[in-house]
Scaffold this motif. Structure first.
Motif, PDB file in Angstrom:
ATOM      1  N   GLN A 175       8.951   4.713   9.018  1.00 35.09           N
ATOM      2  CA  GLN A 175      10.147   5.216   8.347  1.00 35.09           C
ATOM      3  C   GLN A 175      10.049   5.022   6.842  1.00 35.09           C
ATOM      4  OE1 GLN A 175      13.773   3.501   9.821  1.00 35.09           O
ATOM      5  NE2 GLN A 175      15.094   4.857   8.636  1.00 35.09           N
ATOM      6  N   GLU A 176       9.568   3.851   6.420  1.00 36.47           N
ATOM      7  CA  GLU A 176       9.402   3.583   4.995  1.00 36.47           C
ATOM      8  C   GLU A 176       8.345   4.488   4.379  1.00 36.47           C
ATOM      9  OE1 GLU A 176       8.734  -0.554   4.249  1.00 36.47           O
ATOM     10  OE2 GLU A 176      10.397  -1.185   5.520  1.00 36.47           O
ATOM     11  N   ALA A 177       7.320   4.813   5.158  1.00 40.06           N
ATOM     12  CA  ALA A 177       6.234   5.663   4.660  1.00 40.06           C
ATOM     13  C   ALA A 177       6.587   7.143   4.713  1.00 40.06           C
ATOM     14  CB  ALA A 177       4.961   5.402   5.458  1.00 40.06           C
ATOM     15  N   GLY A 178       7.648   7.472   5.438  1.00 41.34           N
ATOM     16  CA  GLY A 178       7.986   8.877   5.604  1.00 41.34           C
ATOM     17  C   GLY A 178       6.960   9.626   6.413  1.00 41.34           C
ATOM     18  N   ALA A 179       6.407   8.947   7.426  1.00 42.30           N
ATOM     19  CA  ALA A 179       5.327   9.517   8.236  1.00 42.30           C
ATOM     20  C   ALA A 179       5.524   9.102   9.691  1.00 42.30           C
ATOM     21  CB  ALA A 179       3.969   9.030   7.737  1.00 42.30           C
ATOM     22  N   PRO A 180       4.901   9.803  10.633  1.00 44.75           N
ATOM     23  CA  PRO A 180       5.055   9.435  12.050  1.00 44.75           C
ATOM     24  C   PRO A 180       4.186   8.231  12.427  1.00 44.75           C
ATOM     25  CG  PRO A 180       3.567  11.290  11.838  1.00 44.75           C
ATOM     26  CD  PRO A 180       4.100  11.030  10.455  1.00 44.75           C
ATOM     27  N   VAL A 181       4.570   7.571  13.512  1.00 43.53           N
ATOM     28  CA  VAL A 181       3.668   6.603  14.138  1.00 43.53           C
ATOM     29  C   VAL A 181       2.645   7.432  14.915  1.00 43.53           C
ATOM     30  CG1 VAL A 181       3.428   4.703  15.767  1.00 43.53           C
ATOM     31  CG2 VAL A 181       5.477   4.866  14.328  1.00 43.53           C
ATOM     32  N   ALA A 182       1.446   7.514  14.381  1.00 44.40           N
ATOM     33  CA  ALA A 182       0.440   8.398  14.967  1.00 44.40           C
ATOM     34  C   ALA A 182      -0.156   7.823  16.246  1.00 44.40           C
ATOM     35  CB  ALA A 182      -0.666   8.678  13.954  1.00 44.40           C
ATOM     36  N   ALA A 183      -0.269   6.482  16.314  1.00 43.07           N
ATOM     37  CA  ALA A 183      -0.862   5.869  17.508  1.00 43.07           C
ATOM     38  C   ALA A 183      -0.595   4.375  17.515  1.00 43.07           C
ATOM     39  CB  ALA A 183      -2.364   6.130  17.566  1.00 43.07           C
ATOM     40  N   ARG A 184      -0.521   3.839  18.737  1.00 37.50           N
ATOM     41  CA  ARG A 184      -0.535   2.388  18.941  1.00 37.50           C
ATOM     42  C   ARG A 184      -1.778   2.091  19.775  1.00 37.50           C
ATOM     43  NH1 ARG A 184       5.133   3.416  19.028  1.00 37.50           N
ATOM     44  NH2 ARG A 184       6.297   1.987  17.676  1.00 37.50           N
ATOM     45  N   LEU A 185      -2.726   1.363  19.182  1.00 40.59           N
ATOM     46  CA  LEU A 185      -4.017   1.133  19.832  1.00 40.59           C
ATOM     47  C   LEU A 185      -4.039  -0.244  20.488  1.00 40.59           C
ATOM     48  CD1 LEU A 185      -6.412   2.533  17.078  1.00 40.59           C
ATOM     49  CD2 LEU A 185      -5.204   3.765  18.895  1.00 40.59           C
ATOM     50  N   PRO A 186      -4.637  -0.342  21.672  1.00 41.89           N
ATOM     51  CA  PRO A 186      -4.655  -1.623  22.393  1.00 41.89           C
ATOM     52  C   PRO A 186      -5.753  -2.566  21.903  1.00 41.89           C
ATOM     53  CG  PRO A 186      -5.801   0.030  23.659  1.00 41.89           C
ATOM     54  CD  PRO A 186      -5.266   0.746  22.441  1.00 41.89           C
ATOM     55  N   ILE A 187      -5.607  -3.830  22.248  1.00 41.78           N
ATOM     56  CA  ILE A 187      -6.701  -4.793  22.119  1.00 41.78           C
ATOM     57  C   ILE A 187      -7.627  -4.557  23.311  1.00 41.78           C
ATOM     58  CG2 ILE A 187      -7.324  -7.242  22.133  1.00 41.78           C
ATOM     59  CD1 ILE A 187      -4.482  -7.814  21.065  1.00 41.78           C
ATOM     60  N   ALA A 220       0.831  -1.204   0.000  1.00 40.81           N
ATOM     61  CA  ALA A 220       0.000   0.000   0.000  1.00 40.81           C
ATOM     62  C   ALA A 220       0.866   1.255   0.000  1.00 40.81           C
ATOM     63  CB  ALA A 220      -0.931  -0.006   1.213  1.00 40.81           C
ATOM     64  N   ILE A 221       1.962   1.222   0.757  1.00 40.75           N
ATOM     65  CA  ILE A 221       2.878   2.367   0.784  1.00 40.75           C
ATOM     66  C   ILE A 221       3.424   2.635  -0.612  1.00 40.75           C
ATOM     67  CG2 ILE A 221       5.125   3.169   1.621  1.00 40.75           C
ATOM     68  CD1 ILE A 221       4.529   1.681   4.248  1.00 40.75           C
ATOM     69  N   GLN A 222       3.826   1.572  -1.318  1.00 41.14           N
ATOM     70  CA  GLN A 222       4.350   1.742  -2.672  1.00 41.14           C
ATOM     71  C   GLN A 222       3.296   2.336  -3.602  1.00 41.14           C
ATOM     72  OE1 GLN A 222       7.516   1.336  -3.699  1.00 41.14           O
ATOM     73  NE2 GLN A 222       7.998   0.933  -1.550  1.00 41.14           N
ATOM     74  N   MET A 223       2.070   1.870  -3.479  1.00 37.08           N
ATOM     75  CA  MET A 223       0.992   2.387  -4.329  1.00 37.08           C
ATOM     76  C   MET A 223       0.758   3.880  -4.064  1.00 37.08           C
ATOM     77  SD  MET A 223      -2.991   1.224  -4.319  1.00 37.08           S
ATOM     78  CE  MET A 223      -4.162   1.832  -5.525  1.00 37.08           C
ATOM     79  N   ILE A 224       0.695   4.251  -2.802  1.00 38.46           N
ATOM     80  CA  ILE A 224       0.443   5.650  -2.443  1.00 38.46           C
ATOM     81  C   ILE A 224       1.567   6.538  -2.954  1.00 38.46           C
ATOM     82  CG2 ILE A 224       0.131   7.238  -0.505  1.00 38.46           C
ATOM     83  CD1 ILE A 224      -1.013   4.775   1.041  1.00 38.46           C
ATOM     84  N   ARG A 225       2.790   6.052  -2.834  1.00 33.91           N
ATOM     85  CA  ARG A 225       3.939   6.818  -3.321  1.00 33.91           C
ATOM     86  C   ARG A 225       3.868   7.037  -4.826  1.00 33.91           C
ATOM     87  NH1 ARG A 225       9.224   4.281  -0.278  1.00 33.91           N
ATOM     88  NH2 ARG A 225       9.221   5.635   1.569  1.00 33.91           N
ATOM     89  N   GLN A 226       3.493   5.975  -5.550  1.00 36.14           N
ATOM     90  CA  GLN A 226       3.411   6.089  -7.008  1.00 36.14           C
ATOM     91  C   GLN A 226       2.403   7.143  -7.433  1.00 36.14           C
ATOM     92  OE1 GLN A 226       2.615   2.114  -8.391  1.00 36.14           O
ATOM     93  NE2 GLN A 226       4.493   1.305  -7.493  1.00 36.14           N
ATOM     94  N   LEU A 227       1.381   7.353  -6.602  1.00 41.71           N
ATOM     95  CA  LEU A 227       0.349   8.334  -6.920  1.00 41.71           C
ATOM     96  C   LEU A 227       0.636   9.701  -6.302  1.00 41.71           C
ATOM     97  CD1 LEU A 227      -2.745   5.995  -6.475  1.00 41.71           C
ATOM     98  CD2 LEU A 227      -1.746   6.782  -8.623  1.00 41.71           C
ATOM     99  N   ASN A 228       1.818   9.833  -5.656  1.00 37.77           N
ATOM    100  CA  ASN A 228       2.256  11.109  -5.082  1.00 37.77           C
ATOM    101  C   ASN A 228       1.254  11.701  -4.084  1.00 37.77           C
ATOM    102  OD1 ASN A 228       4.702  11.249  -6.612  1.00 37.77           O
ATOM    103  ND2 ASN A 228       3.486  11.837  -8.397  1.00 37.77           N
ATOM    104  N   ILE A 229       0.740  10.823  -3.212  1.00 36.30           N
ATOM    105  CA  ILE A 229      -0.210  11.252  -2.176  1.00 36.30           C
ATOM    106  C   ILE A 229       0.482  11.184  -0.820  1.00 36.30           C
ATOM    107  CG2 ILE A 229      -2.369  10.641  -1.006  1.00 36.30           C
ATOM    108  CD1 ILE A 229      -3.383   9.634  -3.712  1.00 36.30           C
TER     109      ILE A 229
END
Length: 350
Positions: free
Chosen positions: A306-318, A263-272
């Motif tokens: 890191q690969e997405a070039g974005a922050p870890v916005a949240a870690r959600l619990p079970i 999904a990261i690769q797809m989003i990058r290809q579309l420059n989003i």
């Protein structure tokens, strides 16, 4: 034995469309180096706009299907190639589809798809919680349920089947108790368990219609709940809607991380832009000891971010209570402090 001519081969391939650009392969100069053997075997190179084009197998399948109907063709061999950067710029400049016009009554400030590529990671529940929390903070929020064949957003909010209505101006969305406006295929059906068995083109057309024909009114944020995968539905949203940025959802398993990378690769290809990574089901906190247990293994969120070039916005619990409230159609009653950083991220000015 009749041997097909190159002209006949090209005429047949003019029936095959690039789903992204809406033009045929021959017109786009994607068909190259056509060779026809004395035995009727046809081979050619399919020059892709990018080597990892997600539609390449579909175009090759369509090409084989049309060539199989040409008299004298005994076999079809397709080699994938890639256009030069100059060719790609020229093609995309001429072939980029115009975004569908939004209904004149609507004003949508930002469009945020919630995406993963992997099924079962909780995209719909994350979408629902984001919508509920944005609404609590005074935002006008809508959800476009782009999981056309497996919609779950209405269930999370307790919205009954058949809840969409038409008017002269367009389609009226269903509205939750908290004022969130929702469109979904399950709101078009009389029975929520009825299967929607549609092919890709109809799925893409439905998503476009949900965008253009719905009376969203004034929205601060439209969240788009995407289905798993990187094919028609995801591509339709990312190309046909004015996307502000994407929220990626993953879980700690290696398999989830592998598919999210696609999904990261797809989003990058579309420059989003990728706004942030949310790791769902990251841990279980024991209610007695407050110790956190990594039920699904160690986190991969930092690596993916890191690969997405974005922050870890949240870690959600079970949290079993979240599952219970979702099953009861009470997603707006969920209180989860861990998701607030993602809400803050979406409230930042563009």
């Amino acid at each position: 034995m009749t041997i097909p001519t190159e002209s006949e081969v090209l005429d047949a391939l003019r029936q095959v469309m690039d789903p992204e650009l809406g033009r045929n392969l021959v017109e786009l100069t994607m068909v190259r180096d056509v060779v026809i053997s004395p035995e009727g075997a046809v081979s050619f190179t399919l020059a892709l706009t990018i080597p990892t084009c997600p539609m390449r197998n579909r175009m090759a399948q369509d090409a084989r299907a049309v060539l199989a109907k040409v008299p004298g063709v005994t076999d079809v061999q397709i080699t994938f190639g890639a256009m030069s950067e100059e060719e790609r710029r020229d093609i995309l400049g001429k072939g980029a589809p115009e975004l569908p016009k939004l209904n004149a009554f609507n004003r949508v400030s930002q469009v945020i798809p919630v995406m993963s590529g992997k099924g079962g990671v909780g995209k719909s529940s994350v979408t629902a919680m984001l919508a509920a929390n944005l609404a609590r903070r005074g935002q006008k929020v809508g959800i476009l349920d782009a999981d056309i064949t497996g919609p779950s957003i209405p269930k999370l909010f307790g919205l009954p089947a058949g809840g969409l209505r038409g008017s002269e101006q367009g389609m009226l969305p269903a509205v939750t108790g908290g004022g969130i406006r929702v469109v979904s295929t399950n709101l078009l059906l009389r029975d929520e368990a009825q299967a929607v068995v549609w092919r890709g083109p109809m799925i893409s057309a439905t998503i476009r219609q949900f965008w253009t024909d719905t009376l969203w009114g004034k929205l601060d944020t439209l969240l788009v709940d995407l289905p798993p995968g990187t094919s028609d539905a995801a591509l339709g949203v990312l190309q046909n809607l004015p996307v502000t940025g994407v929220v990626l959802v993953t879980t700690p398993q290696d398999l989830a991380a592998l598919v999210v990378r696609k999904a990261i690769q797809m989003i990058r290809q579309l420059n989003i832009p990728i706004l942030g990574v949310v790791e769902n089901m990251s841990y279980f906190r024991c209610p007695e000891t407050q110790h956190e247990h990594a039920i699904f293994g160690p986190s991969h969120a930092d690596v993916l971010a890191q690969e997405a070039g974005a922050p870890v916005a949240a870690r959600l619990p079970i949290d079993p209570q979240i599952a219970a409230l979702c099953d009861a159609g009470q997603a707006e009653s969920i209180e989860l402090e861990a998701i607030q950083p993602v809400v803050d991220l979406l409230l930042q000015p563009a």
